[in-house]
Design an enzyme around this catalytic site. Sequence first.
Site, mmCIF file in Angstrom:
data_model
loop_
_atom_site.group_PDB
_atom_site.id
_atom_site.type_symbol
_atom_site.label_atom_id
_atom_site.label_comp_id
_atom_site.label_asym_id
_atom_site.label_seq_id
_atom_site.Cartn_x
_atom_site.Cartn_y
_atom_site.Cartn_z
ATOM 1 N N SER A 148 0.840 -1.202 0.000
ATOM 2 C CA SER A 148 0.000 0.000 0.000
ATOM 3 C C SER A 148 0.868 1.242 0.000
ATOM 4 C CB SER A 148 -0.906 0.017 1.228
ATOM 5 O OG SER A 148 -1.567 1.264 1.362
ATOM 6 N N TYR A 168 -1.987 0.153 9.905
ATOM 7 C CA TYR A 168 -2.046 -0.447 8.566
ATOM 8 C C TYR A 168 -0.800 -0.078 7.761
ATOM 9 C CZ TYR A 168 -3.858 -1.413 3.848
ATOM 10 O OH TYR A 168 -4.027 -1.871 2.571
#
Length: 276
Positions: free
Chosen positions: A150, A163
């Site tokens: 990501s 995250y």
Amino acid sequence: MTDLQYPLDGKVAMVTGGGTGIGLATALMLASRGARIAVAGREAGALDEAVRRITERGGEAIAVIMDVAVEETVEKGIAQVVERFGRLDILHSNAAQTGMLESDGLIGDMDADFWDRAFAVNLRGAMLTAKHTIPHMLVGGGGSIIFTGSGKGLAGDLDFPAYGTTKAGMLSLSRYIATQYGKRGIRSNVVVVGLVMTDALDRNMPPQAQALMREHNVVDYLGRPEDIAEVVAFLASDQSRYVTGTSIVADGGFTSHSAVFADMMRFAANQSEEKI
């Protein structure tokens, strides 16, 4: 020579988090290119639907119930894949912690249990699926491991620090795997993903927020799961045999430019209007 229409003929692929979103799009694409597919995840309904979609198109697939944070289920699930198909050549490690993201805010307010769960699923889970896949790949002469990373793992932001930190760790994990097993035929790479408009996100993300994100993309659209699946399919195939230990950023150019890119675009447009 590899048939470019079906470059994955004879290959077996497992996609974790394969029931929805990027995982589902990847499973469908890998199957369309000749691979036999194991779609893995925690919810039988979504996995069974993925299998149905693959088989109705002429592919071969099985559903594997697996919680990547629990090593016993990972080992058992991967053994199930090898028992069914006889080998395992491709791992798309895509499962991630997506629930309770409202808890992933300021570090000063961080719930430590949430932090640990994010690491258990996103990073420990990625390690466990690789750990139990690698021995089977070695028996088969090699393979390709592709992690879903990501853009949150490349830069700081106001939200999602747990995250993002797990995704930053994934970049290092992948490099270690590539270095340790490259001479034995295993490649490892990360697809660093930007905003991807799944159907659910498209329904729930306000148009103003979509427009803001689109402003910061260099291309003039927001990605779809199929855009990421194309990159995964390339990394899964022998056409990428010289690509390992690296990351491919698939984010529409979001992380490629100056932080004031969108502001300068608006400034230039306003200047042109004033001249007119």
